[in-house]
Design a protein around this motif. Structure first.
Motif, PDB file in Angstrom:
ATOM      1  N   LYS A  27     -23.031 -33.484  43.208  1.00 21.17           N
ATOM      2  CA  LYS A  27     -23.112 -34.595  44.164  1.00 21.17           C
ATOM      3  C   LYS A  27     -21.826 -35.424  44.213  1.00 21.17           C
ATOM      4  O   LYS A  27     -21.853 -36.636  44.483  1.00 21.17           O
ATOM      5  N   ARG A  61     -16.845 -40.604  44.821  1.00 21.95           N
ATOM      6  CA  ARG A  61     -17.207 -39.825  43.634  1.00 21.95           C
ATOM      7  C   ARG A  61     -16.334 -38.584  43.663  1.00 21.95           C
ATOM      8  O   ARG A  61     -16.662 -37.590  44.307  1.00 21.95           O
ATOM      9  N   TYR A  99     -27.840 -33.912  49.729  1.00 22.47           N
ATOM     10  CA  TYR A  99     -28.027 -34.182  48.307  1.00 22.47           C
ATOM     11  C   TYR A  99     -29.473 -33.960  47.887  1.00 22.47           C
ATOM     12  O   TYR A  99     -29.748 -33.530  46.764  1.00 22.47           O
ATOM     13  N   ASN A 112     -18.227 -36.230  46.184  1.00 18.55           N
ATOM     14  CA  ASN A 112     -17.957 -36.201  47.628  1.00 18.55           C
ATOM     15  C   ASN A 112     -16.487 -36.316  48.000  1.00 18.55           C
ATOM     16  O   ASN A 112     -16.175 -36.430  49.195  1.00 18.55           O
ATOM     17  N   TRP A 153     -22.828 -41.445  40.074  1.00 25.22           N
ATOM     18  CA  TRP A 153     -24.005 -41.349  40.931  1.00 25.22           C
ATOM     19  C   TRP A 153     -25.133 -42.283  40.482  1.00 25.22           C
ATOM     20  O   TRP A 153     -25.725 -43.002  41.277  1.00 25.22           O
ATOM     21  N   SER A 154     -25.448 -42.262  39.204  1.00 23.44           N
ATOM     22  CA  SER A 154     -26.685 -42.876  38.714  1.00 23.44           C
ATOM     23  C   SER A 154     -26.494 -44.347  38.369  1.00 23.44           C
ATOM     24  O   SER A 154     -25.579 -44.702  37.620  1.00 23.44           O
ATOM     25  N   GLU A 205     -26.419 -41.839  51.981  1.00 24.86           N
ATOM     26  CA  GLU A 205     -26.270 -40.720  51.049  1.00 24.86           C
ATOM     27  C   GLU A 205     -27.470 -40.558  50.118  1.00 24.86           C
ATOM     28  O   GLU A 205     -27.488 -39.651  49.289  1.00 24.86           O
ATOM     29  N   ASP A 232     -33.767 -41.491  45.451  1.00 23.78           N
ATOM     30  CA  ASP A 232     -32.459 -41.423  44.796  1.00 23.78           C
ATOM     31  C   ASP A 232     -31.372 -41.882  45.752  1.00 23.78           C
ATOM     32  O   ASP A 232     -31.503 -41.740  46.980  1.00 23.78           O
ATOM     33  N   GLN A 233     -30.294 -42.424  45.196  1.00 19.39           N
ATOM     34  CA  GLN A 233     -29.130 -42.818  45.980  1.00 19.39           C
ATOM     35  C   GLN A 233     -27.940 -42.967  45.044  1.00 19.39           C
ATOM     36  O   GLN A 233     -28.109 -43.210  43.849  1.00 19.39           O
ATOM     37  N   PRO A 234     -26.718 -42.834  45.570  1.00 20.65           N
ATOM     38  CA  PRO A 234     -25.538 -42.926  44.708  1.00 20.65           C
ATOM     39  C   PRO A 234     -25.147 -44.363  44.413  1.00 20.65           C
ATOM     40  O   PRO A 234     -25.374 -45.271  45.218  1.00 20.65           O
ATOM     41  N   SER A 286     -20.328 -36.938  36.716  1.00 27.08           N
ATOM     42  CA  SER A 286     -21.123 -37.042  37.940  1.00 27.08           C
ATOM     43  C   SER A 286     -22.229 -38.078  37.793  1.00 27.08           C
ATOM     44  O   SER A 286     -22.575 -38.771  38.752  1.00 27.08           O
ATOM     45  N   GLU A 287     -22.781 -38.189  36.600  1.00 26.58           N
ATOM     46  CA  GLU A 287     -23.830 -39.171  36.372  1.00 26.58           C
ATOM     47  C   GLU A 287     -23.262 -40.590  36.314  1.00 26.58           C
ATOM     48  O   GLU A 287     -23.913 -41.553  36.719  1.00 26.58           O
TER      49      GLU A 287
END
Length: 530
Positions: free
Chosen positions: A176, A149, A109, A178, A486-487, A86, A142-144, A482-483
């Motif tokens: 982002k 999520r 993404y 899913n 994801w982050s 992802e 970047d990657q989750p 979302s952050e």
């Protein structure tokens, strides 16, 4: 509208690694091409449609006749790239943009990030002909952080028309996320067509009126409400979501929160016939535990599993009162026959019937954390909502967990203690509260944290009777969430807030009626329902 600013300084969620060269840029034009390697063609088709709507440019595939000055967008699916699942790498410069990923989700993404690097008007549905489609020279890796999520959307309490569900899916994809956990049935409505049992929608999809506000005694609006999705609607929703790399997880509630089903087929219940519920809260009506009821729901789930290819099927399992079972000869006989200790173990037995049935069909059961009571079925995944303790217990017992505790993940809760908030439900859950939440409890930091598959926010719609009110309660808190999922790395709200303020311009362009950071607009207030 928030002031315009450099898009690379407003990416939400925050990418893992980002570097830019503001002195060099890429400009898209009518000559720009979109190319894709094998396996990424569907992402290219989606991106061509999204970019074409806002810019008016055709973005055809590359041609042998392209000149050296033709900017291009290349979507590369390379299973040997070493990019995490992802995840993606995005490189842009004067010659164009290249997105590289090891799977199609990562390509998608990366394409979402490409949109965020362009001017905010890219999120409009028709061209304004006044925008220069320029993005900075950028390098992003970047990657989750999490594989789950998600967002739970309750369409049982207030029905959301199909086109609004599709719009909601687009907003999840922009951030982002899913997983769309679609809450399809409850006491107050049944929202999915089941061909074997047509009364579930003929009767169960409609209620006489709805409670308004959380006051006691309850007040009602006197207006009928209802709606449902045909099986073709569901297939469309699932397909639309899949094209955006979102899995739709259906929820069919058993054995509590089932009054709409009992209203349609009274033999499923304990006691006298009832109407579809009009009042919010926990209702005493529950399913009986007869073989007939089990067979009924196996047939329901047969059709549900045909419609939803998701690995997970949610059965609810929450807030199931035991009063009717304690007074039921059928329930007490079942307890004796199965050698169960009490009604808690009876509920666990009931849930286990479907865990085993799903396993036979290659699926897995998801349930709210009450399914822990009386013993957790093997292979079940727990959605921990009553705080984090259920998730901690499930993880320590070797079960997968999705974290969604009320204190940080319930988007029906009011966003401030101001009397201007539209409906005063629950404790205050601010934007900062959502952003600073940590899905892995400290009790699992040293062991068991790997069982936390991710997290989701829950949008319960008892007090959201229109898509406009769903927008208000969901955004921008979902942007903050979302952050969280994801982050990776430390998060600082003070760093996030300026990025979010600029991100709001994207929501404006997309037509999202979010809650302003300073508080609700006058037309978003409903003080009479406080």
């Amino acid at each position: 509208m928030p002031a315009a600013s450099a898009p690379e300084q407003s990416l939400v969620p925050r990418p893992g690694e980002l570097s830019t060269d503001p002195q060099r840029s890429c400009v898209l034009s009518a000559a720009t091409r979109i190319g894709a390697s094998p396996g990424a063609e569907h992402v290219a088709a989606w991106l061509r449609t999204r970019l074409g709507a806002a810019t008016g440019f055709p973005f055809p595939p590359p041609s042998d006749d392209d000149g050296p000055d033709t900017a291009s967008i290349l979507l590369r699916l390379d299973h040997e790239s070493g990019v995490a699942p992802e995840g993606y790498q995005l490189v842009s410069g004067p010659d164009g943009v290249t997105v590289t990923a090891s799977d199609a989700a990562g390509v998608f993404y990366g394409a979402q990030t490409l949109l965020q690097l362009l001017p905010y008007d890219v999120h409009r549905s028709a061209p304004s002909h006044s925008t220069t489609w320029e993005l900075p020279s950028t390098r992003i890796t970047d990657q989750p952080r999490f594989g789950w999520r998600g967002c739970m959307l309750d369409v049982a309490r207030h029905f959301m028309p199909k086109h609004e569900v599709l719009r909601f899916i687009d907003l999840l994809a922009m951030h982002k996320l899913n997983v769309l956990h679609l809450h399809l049935t409850d006491d107050q409505g049944w929202r999915v067509e089941i061909k074997r049992y047509p009364k579930l929608t003929e009767v169960g999809a409609w209620r006489r009126e709805s409670q308004v506000g959380p006051t006691r005694p309850p007040a009602f609006d006197g207006r009928p409400h209802g709606g449902y999705y045909t099986q073709e609607d569901i297939r469309e929703i699932v397909s639309y979501a899949a094209a955006r790399h979102i899995t739709v997880v259906p929820e069919i509630d058993v054995p509590g929160h089932s009054q709409a089903a009992i209203a349609a087929y009274p033999y499923l219940g304990e006691g006298d016939p009832v109407e579809v519920g009009c009042e919010w809260g926990i209702i005493d009506r529950v399913l009986n535990v007869s073989d007939t009821t089990l067979e009924f729901y196996r047939a329901v789930f047969d059709e549900v599993m045909e419609l939803f290819p998701s690995t997970y099927i949610c059965v609810g399992g929450d807030e199931c009162p035991k009063r009717q079972w304690r007074a039921s000869a059928t329930a007490q006989q079942r307890i004796r026959e199965e050698g169960l200790a009490d009604e808690d173990e009876l509920q666990s037995w009931f849930i286990r019937q479907f865990a085993e049935y799903f396993a036979e069909h290659g699926r897995r059961l998801l349930g709210w954390d009450e399914i822990l009571e009386g013993g957790l079925p093997e292979g079940a995944t727990v959605a921990s909502w009553r705080g984090t303790q259920g998730g901690i217990a499930a993880a320590r017992a070797g079960h997968d967990v999705v974290m969604c505790p009320t204190g940080t993940n319930y988007l029906d809760y009011r966003q401030s203690d101001s009397p201007e908030e539209p409906v005063s439900v629950g404790p205050v859950l601010t934007l900062a509260d959502v952003y600073t939440a940590e899905p892995i409890p400290p009790e699992l930091a040293s062991a068991g944290g790997e069982r936390v598959r991710g997290a989701q926010v829950n949008v319960w719609t008892e007090h959201m009777d229109t898509p406009r009110s769903v927008d208000y309660m969901t955004f921008p808190r979902l942007s903050a969430f979302s952050e969280v999922v994801w982050s990776a790395g430390e998060r600082a709200y003070a760093e996030f807030l300026p990025r979010l303020e600029r991100h709001l311009a994207r929501l404006d362009a997309a037509g999202v009626e979010y809650r302003p950071l300073a508080g609700p607009h006058p037309w978003q207030q409903r003080p009479a329902l406080g």
